[in-house]
Design a protein around this motif. Structure first.
Motif, PDB file in Angstrom:
ATOM      1  N   THR A  24       3.983   5.870  13.106  1.00  0.00           N
ATOM      2  CA  THR A  24       3.378   6.636  12.014  1.00  0.00           C
ATOM      3  C   THR A  24       2.588   5.744  11.061  1.00  0.00           C
ATOM      4  N   ASN A  25       2.899   4.455  11.051  1.00  0.00           N
ATOM      5  CA  ASN A  25       2.288   3.507  10.105  1.00  0.00           C
ATOM      6  C   ASN A  25       2.556   3.880   8.643  1.00  0.00           C
ATOM      7  N   GLN A  26       3.569   4.706   8.419  1.00  0.00           N
ATOM      8  CA  GLN A  26       3.906   5.119   7.053  1.00  0.00           C
ATOM      9  C   GLN A  26       5.010   4.261   6.433  1.00  0.00           C
ATOM     10  N   TYR A  27       5.658   3.431   7.276  1.00  0.00           N
ATOM     11  CA  TYR A  27       6.833   2.713   6.803  1.00  0.00           C
ATOM     12  C   TYR A  27       6.749   1.228   7.152  1.00  0.00           C
ATOM     13  N   PHE A  69       7.442  -4.197  17.578  1.00  0.00           N
ATOM     14  CA  PHE A  69       6.920  -3.138  16.706  1.00  0.00           C
ATOM     15  C   PHE A  69       6.152  -3.739  15.533  1.00  0.00           C
ATOM     16  N   GLU A  70       4.940  -3.254  15.335  1.00  0.00           N
ATOM     17  CA  GLU A  70       4.014  -3.830  14.367  1.00  0.00           C
ATOM     18  C   GLU A  70       4.526  -3.783  12.942  1.00  0.00           C
ATOM     19  N   ASN A  71       5.193  -2.686  12.563  1.00  0.00           N
ATOM     20  CA  ASN A  71       5.623  -2.491  11.178  1.00  0.00           C
ATOM     21  C   ASN A  71       7.092  -2.848  10.955  1.00  0.00           C
ATOM     22  N   GLY A 128       0.814  -1.215   0.000  1.00  0.00           N
ATOM     23  CA  GLY A 128       0.000   0.000   0.000  1.00  0.00           C
ATOM     24  C   GLY A 128       0.842   1.257   0.000  1.00  0.00           C
ATOM     25  N   SER A 129       0.492   2.174   0.868  1.00  0.00           N
ATOM     26  CA  SER A 129       1.172   3.469   0.894  1.00  0.00           C
ATOM     27  C   SER A 129       2.436   3.447   1.750  1.00  0.00           C
TER      28      SER A 129
END
Length: 350
Positions: free
Chosen positions: A211-214, A236-238, A178-179
């Motif tokens: 941030t959930n951006q990476y 860490f989730e991401n 995704g993004s």
């Protein structure tokens, strides 16, 4: 200077990983500018995948702990290399092993050019009583000098980076995230003087993760490093740990797909840069002026410890020596500074 250009060059660069990776832009530049030349790289088996898929380049693996060990082993190595019909040797390592090989190659009158490591300049750079402080010639420039002496001049602007590779199957899902942007973090280095404190790095990862951006890929090696990275993966989730899960070839392929790499003054920074990946480096008691900055990375991508507070920096070339009180120099680089640089570069690419 060799007057007649050789057709087949043996390039010697046995270790370490970062130094081997730094040969790639130079070799790519030579191959591109002089497509008629053939190059054989003499390196250790572990680093051989770095040169996979480079046209006109083949690998000869040195077994320095086995059949090529010691003077007798090096004689065997020389005899094996002679069968390749080498016309000249570019020794861009210049250590005892390669110097012994030099004596053997002289028996065949094969031109043999060795790297000038600039030892005196580097010694002056790390002298706390230095009278001047200015950048030394880059490692890429030093490598290029060796090729130039053999008749193959190449400038930094003519050097090149490797193409992006296919994402390894184990990480294929990351091509459709995704993004989220795929970034790498390599928090370890060979010496403490070059390693950002793990507590501060954990803060960096925590803030990026929130941030959930990476999508953050962690790189490292060795049991202790894998344990630390595995704990962060759970925390860490991401965050995903790649250490210990991939062959070196697949790890290189994964690195080539990153949008950004965060690393120390260490091998992973050079692996990312050889693919043209934007690379942020964190520097402790070493300094870019020694000539080891990753290829084609802007000066502002190097985050430096505070020399006003710690004026003796750089205290060593490799990060293995520092005076009392210099064990915490990297604490002058805040996690916010690191995060701001990462977001700035990624926003610029978006």
């Amino acid at each position: 200077m060799v007057t007649n250009r050789p057709k087949h060059i043996l390039v010697i660069r046995l270790s370490a990983m970062g130094d081997v990776a730094m040969t790639v832009p130079v070799i790519l530049g030579v191959i591109s500018k002089y497509p008629q030349v053939k190059i054989t790289i003499l390196t250790k088996a572990f680093t051989a995948p770095i040169f996979n898929d480079i046209p006109n380049v083949s690998i000869f693996k040195a077994d320095v702990k086995g059949r090529h060990k010691g003077v007798v082993g090096l004689w065997k190595l020389y005899k094996e290399l002679k069968t390749l019909q080498i016309d000249a040797v570019a020794d861009i390592h210049n250590v005892l092993r390669s110097t012994i090989l030099k004596q053997f190659f002289r028996l065949s009158s094969i031109p043999f050019v060795q790297l000038d490591k600039g030892r005196a300049e580097k010694k002056a750079l790390i002298d706390p009583n230095r009278s001047t402080f200015k950048p030394l010639k880059t490692t890429f420039g030093r490598y290029a000098d060796v090729f130039s002496a053999l008749g193959f001049s190449v400038t930094q602007s003519e050097m090149k980076t490797l193409l992006q590779k296919k994402v390894p199957d184990a990480f294929s899902d990351f091509t459709s995230i995704g993004s989220q942007q795929l970034i790498g973090i390599a928090p370890f280095a060979a010496f403490k003087g070059k390693m950002y404190p793990l507590a501060l790095m954990e803060t960096v990862i925590d803030q990026l993760d929130k941030t959930n951006q990476y999508k953050i890929i962690l790189f490292g090696g060795g049991a202790k490093e894998v344990e630390v990275l595995g704990n962060w993966e759970k925390q860490f989730e991401n965050c995903t740990n790649a250490a210990g899960k991939l062959s070196f070839s697949d790890e290189l392929a994964l690195i080539s797909n990153l949008k950004l790499m965060l690393a120390m003054d260490s091998g992973n920074a050079h692996l990312a840069a050889m693919f043209g990946v934007p690379t942020v480096t964190i520097w402790g008691v070493t300094h870019p002026y020694a000539g080891f900055s990753p290829f084609n990375q802007p000066e502002e991508n190097a985050l430096l410890s505070d020399r006003n507070k710690y004026p003796a920096i750089p205290t060593s070339i490799y990060g293995n020596k520092f005076p009392d009180g210099y064990d915490r120099v990297m604490e002058t680089i805040t996690p916010n500074t690191v995060i701001q640089k990462i977001t700035e570069l990624l926003d610029r690419k978006a």
